[in-house]
Design an enzyme around this catalytic site. Sequence first.
Site, PDB file in Angstrom:
ATOM      1  N   ARG A  96       0.854  -1.191   0.000  1.00 19.01           N
ATOM      2  CA  ARG A  96       0.000   0.000   0.000  1.00 19.01           C
ATOM      3  C   ARG A  96       0.889   1.239   0.000  1.00 19.01           C
ATOM      4  NH1 ARG A  96      -2.493   3.056   4.618  1.00 19.01           N
ATOM      5  NH2 ARG A  96      -4.042   4.391   3.627  1.00 19.01           N
TER       6      ARG A  96
ATOM      7  N   TYR B  26      -4.527   1.987  15.775  1.00 18.87           N
ATOM      8  CA  TYR B  26      -3.312   2.049  16.602  1.00 18.87           C
ATOM      9  C   TYR B  26      -3.597   1.839  18.081  1.00 18.87           C
ATOM     10  CZ  TYR B  26      -0.882   3.450  12.449  1.00 18.87           C
ATOM     11  OH  TYR B  26      -0.348   3.435  11.188  1.00 18.87           O
TER      12      TYR B  26
ATOM     13  N   HIS C 251      -3.020  10.902   0.515  1.00 22.19           N
ATOM     14  CA  HIS C 251      -2.477  10.687   1.861  1.00 22.19           C
ATOM     15  C   HIS C 251      -1.896  12.036   2.304  1.00 22.19           C
ATOM     16  CE1 HIS C 251      -1.110   7.320   4.735  1.00 22.19           C
ATOM     17  NE2 HIS C 251      -0.754   8.449   5.328  1.00 22.19           N
TER      18      HIS C 251
ATOM     19  N   GLU D 164      -7.647   8.619   5.996  1.00 24.81           N
ATOM     20  CA  GLU D 164      -7.944   9.279   7.265  1.00 24.81           C
ATOM     21  C   GLU D 164      -8.459  10.704   7.143  1.00 24.81           C
ATOM     22  OE1 GLU D 164      -4.533   8.878   9.837  1.00 24.81           O
ATOM     23  OE2 GLU D 164      -4.703   6.711   9.923  1.00 24.81           O
TER      24      GLU D 164
ATOM     25  N   GLU E 184      -3.673  -0.110   8.060  1.00 24.89           N
ATOM     26  CA  GLU E 184      -2.505   0.309   8.844  1.00 24.89           C
ATOM     27  C   GLU E 184      -2.635  -0.225  10.255  1.00 24.89           C
ATOM     28  OE1 GLU E 184      -1.582   4.503   9.142  1.00 24.89           O
ATOM     29  OE2 GLU E 184      -1.866   4.784   6.989  1.00 24.89           O
TER      30      GLU E 184
ATOM     31  N   ASN F 290      -7.506   1.975   9.775  1.00 20.12           N
ATOM     32  CA  ASN F 290      -6.200   2.167  10.404  1.00 20.12           C
ATOM     33  C   ASN F 290      -6.416   2.163  11.907  1.00 20.12           C
ATOM     34  OD1 ASN F 290      -5.282   2.493   7.827  1.00 20.12           O
ATOM     35  ND2 ASN F 290      -4.812   4.675   8.017  1.00 20.12           N
TER      36      ASN F 290
END
Length: 445
Positions: free
Chosen positions: A81, A298, A125, A170, A352, A296
């Site tokens: 990606r 985290y 991005h 995002e 991600e 994504n």
Amino acid sequence: MSKLPLHHRFPKDFVWGVATSSFQIEGAAHADGKGESIWDRFCRQPGVIADASNGDVACDHYNRLEEDLDLIASLGVNAYRFSIAWPRAQPLGEGAWNPKGLAFYERLVDGLLLRGIRAYATLNHWDLPQALQDKGGWENRDTVHRFVDYARHVNAALGDRCAAITTHNEPWVVAVLGNEQGVFAPGIRNRKTMLQVSHHLLLSHGLAVQALRADGARSQLGIVLNLAPQMPATAMPADVKAAHQVDARNRRWYTDPLFKGLYPEEVLEEVGADAPKVEPGDMAVIQTPMDYLGINYYSRGVVSADGKDWDAKSRGLPVSEMGWEIYPEGLRDLLCLLHNDYPNLPPMHVTENGGAFPDAKWVDGRIEDLDRLDYLQTHITAVADAMDQGVKVVGYMVWSLMDNFEWSSGYLKRFGIVHIDYDTQKRTPKASAHWYRDFLAYWKR
Ligand code: FCB
């Protein structure tokens, strides 16, 4: 709890990848006719980047493409990606295209295919052409149409060879960190701007999906959101309510329009006159069905009514170097939550996931990043746990292939499974990269 070895818990058509983005790795900021992006400009403001660095050289990926393609292939992944720098493809964001810039991405995509790796391209991005920001950026509705033109041009050039095209990475970050908190490019601090930006990002996503479909797109089309389950700090009703509101603001502000065609009432009430201007037909466009939703992940969010930050570290909870709590169950919970909230949800891709760690321990010329290795292993386990509960997840990508420019943290935070020595640009796979490669080799058997 499954007793199967982890590699047995994923089907043979699962997509395994590593992820990067243009501004964070390419460098060559002014090469071959590339235009200025809002991040090129933002980095020049004093005090905004922790180490006062910029993306001029980064990982010099633009000049080391073949070496990096071999590096990606050496991991045994079946997907990569990356993102396309809009100002490299079209320096001013409108008008003339830059054939040399596009040729770079053709070499990248062809090089991936040659090595049997699927190309997952992201159109935005964050590195918007500065020339468009000068005309109002994402707050200006015209940028929506400029983006659709750009998407169509990229699709015409590369679409026949890309497995997937993601419109935006995002949108929450672009809207909130870039246009409300001003800590990311373009550095604006205005809630009304933030809300209009978020609407235009979603609208341009829907219009681009429609336009690419009309052009006969062969790639899967989707969007990538940064999401986290929001949990109340205590069971007190005030904390529960606060967590609900943060979830509405950060997650449902994006997923409700995409999968229900409306903005959450409780956020519209909260923002009052700052609500975005929505034209008739916009919500139907945003709701255009897509082929996958990229996630994504985290960390989780923990919310209390007094608005104080949840300091996981001071509570003795495990954290990464970003200070983000390491909470793998949150990924499982998030995937299940989305699956339950939206019956029409397309398959999900974890686009991600990864951790920043200090990487201080070198053993025999290699970094023993057991913290990162453990992070990846436990989060991949969380994906398998969600899949056991019937959630459709089709892929997982590590952030990131290599250490890179981590936005306002500059080069101080390292997310790579491959170490970069910024003095020599030497690439050295860390223990986590070796683990990932071995894991994928077992999965392939
Ligand atoms: C995400 C970004 C990515 C990277 C990671 C750590 O928000 O998409 O570029 O910076 O965080």
